[in-house]
Design an enzyme around this catalytic site. Structure first.
Site, PDB file in Angstrom:
ATOM      1  N   CYS A  34       0.850  -1.180   0.000  1.00 19.21           N
ATOM      2  CA  CYS A  34       0.000   0.000   0.000  1.00 19.21           C
ATOM      3  C   CYS A  34       0.888   1.233   0.000  1.00 19.21           C
ATOM      4  O   CYS A  34       1.962   1.238   0.603  1.00 19.21           O
ATOM      5  CB  CYS A  34      -0.876  -0.031   1.242  1.00 19.21           C
ATOM      6  SG  CYS A  34      -1.717   1.513   1.599  1.00 19.21           S
ATOM      7  N   ASP A 175     -18.992  10.868   1.544  1.00 20.07           N
ATOM      8  CA  ASP A 175     -17.948  10.753   2.560  1.00 20.07           C
ATOM      9  C   ASP A 175     -16.667  10.113   2.031  1.00 20.07           C
ATOM     10  O   ASP A 175     -15.584  10.631   2.224  1.00 20.07           O
ATOM     11  CB  ASP A 175     -18.463   9.934   3.755  1.00 20.07           C
ATOM     12  CG  ASP A 175     -19.535  10.686   4.536  1.00 20.07           C
ATOM     13  OD1 ASP A 175     -19.457  11.923   4.573  1.00 20.07           O
ATOM     14  OD2 ASP A 175     -20.430  10.040   5.091  1.00 20.07           O
ATOM     15  N   HIS A 185      -2.941  10.454 -11.265  1.00 27.14           N
ATOM     16  CA  HIS A 185      -4.336  10.031 -11.382  1.00 27.14           C
ATOM     17  C   HIS A 185      -5.235  10.920 -10.543  1.00 27.14           C
ATOM     18  O   HIS A 185      -4.812  11.493  -9.541  1.00 27.14           O
ATOM     19  CB  HIS A 185      -4.473   8.593 -10.886  1.00 27.14           C
ATOM     20  CG  HIS A 185      -3.963   8.441  -9.485  1.00 27.14           C
ATOM     21  ND1 HIS A 185      -2.636   8.213  -9.209  1.00 27.14           N
ATOM     22  CD2 HIS A 185      -4.575   8.549  -8.290  1.00 27.14           C
ATOM     23  CE1 HIS A 185      -2.466   8.161  -7.905  1.00 27.14           C
ATOM     24  NE2 HIS A 185      -3.622   8.374  -7.316  1.00 27.14           N
ATOM     25  N   HIS A 238      -8.451  -3.048   3.268  1.00 23.02           N
ATOM     26  CA  HIS A 238      -7.283  -2.349   3.815  1.00 23.02           C
ATOM     27  C   HIS A 238      -7.412  -0.831   3.639  1.00 23.02           C
ATOM     28  O   HIS A 238      -7.243  -0.067   4.594  1.00 23.02           O
ATOM     29  CB  HIS A 238      -6.025  -2.876   3.118  1.00 23.02           C
ATOM     30  CG  HIS A 238      -4.760  -2.184   3.511  1.00 23.02           C
ATOM     31  ND1 HIS A 238      -3.868  -2.731   4.406  1.00 23.02           N
ATOM     32  CD2 HIS A 238      -4.239  -0.993   3.138  1.00 23.02           C
ATOM     33  CE1 HIS A 238      -2.854  -1.896   4.568  1.00 23.02           C
ATOM     34  NE2 HIS A 238      -3.046  -0.830   3.807  1.00 23.02           N
ATOM     35  N   GLU A 239      -7.731  -0.387   2.428  1.00 20.24           N
ATOM     36  CA  GLU A 239      -7.774   1.055   2.160  1.00 20.24           C
ATOM     37  C   GLU A 239      -8.945   1.723   2.887  1.00 20.24           C
ATOM     38  O   GLU A 239      -8.827   2.854   3.353  1.00 20.24           O
ATOM     39  CB  GLU A 239      -7.849   1.318   0.651  1.00 20.24           C
ATOM     40  CG  GLU A 239      -6.675   0.749  -0.157  1.00 20.24           C
ATOM     41  CD  GLU A 239      -5.310   1.260   0.300  1.00 20.24           C
ATOM     42  OE1 GLU A 239      -5.218   2.390   0.802  1.00 20.24           O
ATOM     43  OE2 GLU A 239      -4.325   0.495   0.159  1.00 20.24           O
ATOM     44  N   MET A 256      -4.270  -4.512   8.114  1.00 21.24           N
ATOM     45  CA  MET A 256      -3.621  -3.216   7.964  1.00 21.24           C
ATOM     46  C   MET A 256      -2.107  -3.338   7.788  1.00 21.24           C
ATOM     47  O   MET A 256      -1.394  -2.344   7.818  1.00 21.24           O
ATOM     48  CB  MET A 256      -3.955  -2.297   9.144  1.00 21.24           C
ATOM     49  CG  MET A 256      -5.426  -1.888   9.221  1.00 21.24           C
ATOM     50  SD  MET A 256      -6.170  -1.405   7.637  1.00 21.24           S
ATOM     51  CE  MET A 256      -5.288   0.127   7.323  1.00 21.24           C
ATOM     52  N   ASP A 305     -21.071 -40.319   9.911  1.00 18.91           N
ATOM     53  CA  ASP A 305     -21.034 -41.741  10.249  1.00 18.91           C
ATOM     54  C   ASP A 305     -22.436 -42.298  10.501  1.00 18.91           C
ATOM     55  O   ASP A 305     -22.591 -43.447  10.910  1.00 18.91           O
ATOM     56  CB  ASP A 305     -20.124 -41.981  11.463  1.00 18.91           C
ATOM     57  CG  ASP A 305     -20.534 -41.136  12.666  1.00 18.91           C
ATOM     58  OD1 ASP A 305     -21.629 -40.536  12.619  1.00 18.91           O
ATOM     59  OD2 ASP A 305     -19.771 -41.075  13.639  1.00 18.91           O
ATOM     60  N   ASP A 470     -35.590  -7.548  27.793  1.00 18.08           N
ATOM     61  CA  ASP A 470     -35.683  -7.818  26.350  1.00 18.08           C
ATOM     62  C   ASP A 470     -35.676  -9.307  26.055  1.00 18.08           C
ATOM     63  O   ASP A 470     -36.386  -9.784  25.180  1.00 18.08           O
ATOM     64  CB  ASP A 470     -34.488  -7.193  25.607  1.00 18.08           C
ATOM     65  CG  ASP A 470     -34.467  -5.679  25.691  1.00 18.08           C
ATOM     66  OD1 ASP A 470     -35.556  -5.085  25.800  1.00 18.08           O
ATOM     67  OD2 ASP A 470     -33.365  -5.099  25.657  1.00 18.08           O
TER      68      ASP A 470
HETATM   69 ZN    ZN Z   1      -2.115   0.967   3.704  1.00 19.57          ZN
HETATM   70 ZN    ZN Z   2      -3.854   8.978  -5.383  1.00 17.22          ZN
END
Ligand code: ZN
Ligand code: ZN
Length: 534
Positions: A34, A175, A185, A238-239, A256, A305, A470
């Site tokens: 990463c 979000d 990019h 992960h991201e 992570m 069995d 409950d």
């Molecule tokens: Zn990472």
């Molecule tokens: Zn980027």
């Protein structure tokens, strides 16, 4: 497909295309990582401004990722950096009017950061590039969408947060944004790292306030982790962890960990492990919602069995969902919750998102799994066939289900709060507000009505069981009765308590002090309104 994927991976990285997992391929895979730098900054640890020349590339990159408007040479002191991030987030707040309006500062042992405060976090896949590109011939755009959705769902299974795909709001109000790109990019100030032809970086993420995930489109992603080279699911989990506020972990088993770890062995999974659960819950807290029913389902099951054996599992129900709880792992089964109506056949007659189940009871013989299982809702009840795993149409006397509680359990009020059975007494305990109705099963009549607090007093100074509980159930794993209300549970004193406290008299049916349910039953988390079906 595996051979093509592997060849493609070798081609993309500029090494000999052998179609087998040779040394070069393994070497590249073990270095694939990463792009988020590993450094965690402790705002209290650094008091002097470091000379830019003493910073490693890693540290420069981290500083840049935390403050994209900063030049490489202008690295600020960490406490100043902290302030700038907060300022930056305030600026963001003005610019992005509705976008999670506030970012919460958190501070844990492993560092500090920004977290989403709202219960619902929205996301969207955005693209400047056509997707899938020629590199990513192994996944359709629909599979990419599903994989990303699944990754969010896996986080929601362990967090008091829901994730919702938002395809209608302006981009600035969503979000978490996710996209694919190559080298430079998505107007991102940090290009993906390559070494010659060799792709070092599979993806990177910008933490809050940006909260963006960029996947390296030169990487040939595949659907599942059992396939080489790179599982999009694993990378997405992960991201997303970064956008939620998690730094990298040195633990090789952690999701992570910055280095890509291909799946190893049949027991290996992409699921979030205990260490990942602990670190994200240090930021967002654990799931504390009440549930409608707790229930140990005991039945006979024919093994390979041919011998019948007892089998039992703990189940928790909330609204239209249920969780199978794996007691030995201290968490629900991976992938839960599931829709009750889809998996408990015939129960949809009494259960959906607007109609919770009031109680479930297994009226079993002492030392035997035999005996009927009843589901209660409102003024009616159903019987569940444990052997065939479906609701019965008629009872043994030919009465058609669902039946009225007043016909099957005369004298019992409805709707009930909850119910449990004590096999040694042959008594079904029905709870309603502050009262307990003892229903004698063999004679089918109410034999006693008393208050909850007199029936279940406290022992050792604890308060008695409160009214309006409950749920109640007998746990075969703990060999004890438990009661639930809100975020708390009570345990009825059993042999263990009597043995450990031999000098004091513990009254019958008495309960210990209340404790947080989440301290004993972890990660029974809501996931939003939809079930993912692959
Ligand atoms: Zn990472
Ligand atoms: Zn980027």
């Amino acid at each position: 497909e595996f051979l093509i994927a592997l060849s493609n991976f070798q081609h993309a990285n500029g090494i000999a295309i052998t179609g087998v997992l040779d040394r070069d391929t393994m070497l590249i895979m073990t270095q694939l990582r990463c792009g988020v730098p590993d450094l965690t900054i402790n705002p209290n640890a650094t008091t002097t401004t470091p000379e830019p020349s003493t910073l490693s590339e890693n540290e420069k990159k981290l500083a840049k990722m935390q403050n994209p408007n900063q030049n490489d040479t202008d690295i600020v002191q960490t406490s100043v950096l902290l302030q700038r991030i907060i300022l930056n987030s305030r600026r963001e707040r003005r610019q992005r009017t509705k976008r999670s309006t506030l970012f919460q500062m958190y501070s844990t042992r492993s560092g500090w950061g920004l977290a989403f405060p709202g219960r619902t976090i929205t996301w969207r896949l955005v693209g400047e590039l056509l997707w899938p590109s020629s590199n990513n011939q192994f996944m359709t755009s629909n599979e990419v969408w599903f994989t990303v959705k699944l990754a969010f769902r896996m986080w929601s299974e362990i967090l008091p947060r829901n994730f919702l795909e938002d395809t209608v709001s302006p981009v600035s109000e969503v979000d978490i944004l996710l996209g694919f790109g190559t080298n430079r990019h998505n107007r991102c100030p940090v290009p993906f790292t390559t070494q010659g032809q060799f792709i070092q970086e599979y993806a990177h993420a910008w933490p809050l306030p940006q909260a963006e995930i960029h996947f390296n489109d030169r990487q040939p992603y595949t659907r599942s982790s059992s396939n080489y080279p790179i599982s999009l699911l694993k990378v997405a989990i992960h991201e997303i962890g970064h956008t939620l506020g998690l730094p990298h972990s040195d633990d090789r088993m952690s999701i992570m960990n910055p280095y890509y770890k291909p799946i190893q062995g049949s027991k290996d999974t992409d699921e979030l492990r205990t260490s990942d659960r602990n670190s994200i819950q240090n930021i967002y807290g654990s799931c504390e919602l009440p549930f409608d029913v707790a229930f140990d389902w005991v039945r006979r099951e024919r093994a390979e069995d041919g011998v019948y054996r007892w089998k039992y599992n703990s189940y928790f129900f909330r609204r239209q969902w249920y969780w199978l709880y794996e007691n030995r792992h201290h968490r629900p089964r991976y992938g839960d919750p599931k829709l009750t109506a889809h998996h408990w056949l015939g129960i949809m007659q009494i259960n959906d998102q607007h109609r919770k189940i009031d109680g479930i009871v297994h009226v079993r013989e002492l030392n035997s799994p035999e005996g009927p299982t009843f589901f209660f809702k409102g003024d009616i009840f159903l019987e569940y066939d444990n052997d065939r795993s479906r609701a019965k149409i008629r009872d043994s006397a030919g009465n058609r289900y669902p039946r009225r509680i007043k016909d099957g359990f005369p004298g019992v009020p409805y709707p009930i709060d909850t119910v449990f059975y004590k096999a040694d007494e042959r008594i079904i305990y029905f709870f309603k507000n502050n009262l307990v109705y003892k229903f004698h099963w063999p004679s089918k009549r109410v034999v006693d009505v008393k208050t909850v607090s007199t029936t279940f007093p406290g022992w050792g100074g604890a308060a008695p069981l409160p009214s309006n509980i409950d749920s109640a159930y007998y746990s075969y794993t703990s060999q004890a009765y438990f009661f639930f209300k809100g975020a708390y549970f009570w345990k009825m004193a059993g042999n263990q308590e009597r043995y450990l406290n031999r000098r004091i008299r513990i009254p019958n049916n008495s309960v210990g002090p209340r404790r947080r349910t989440s301290s004993t039953w972890r990660d029974i988390c809501d996931v939003g309104e939809t079930e993912l079906v692959m």
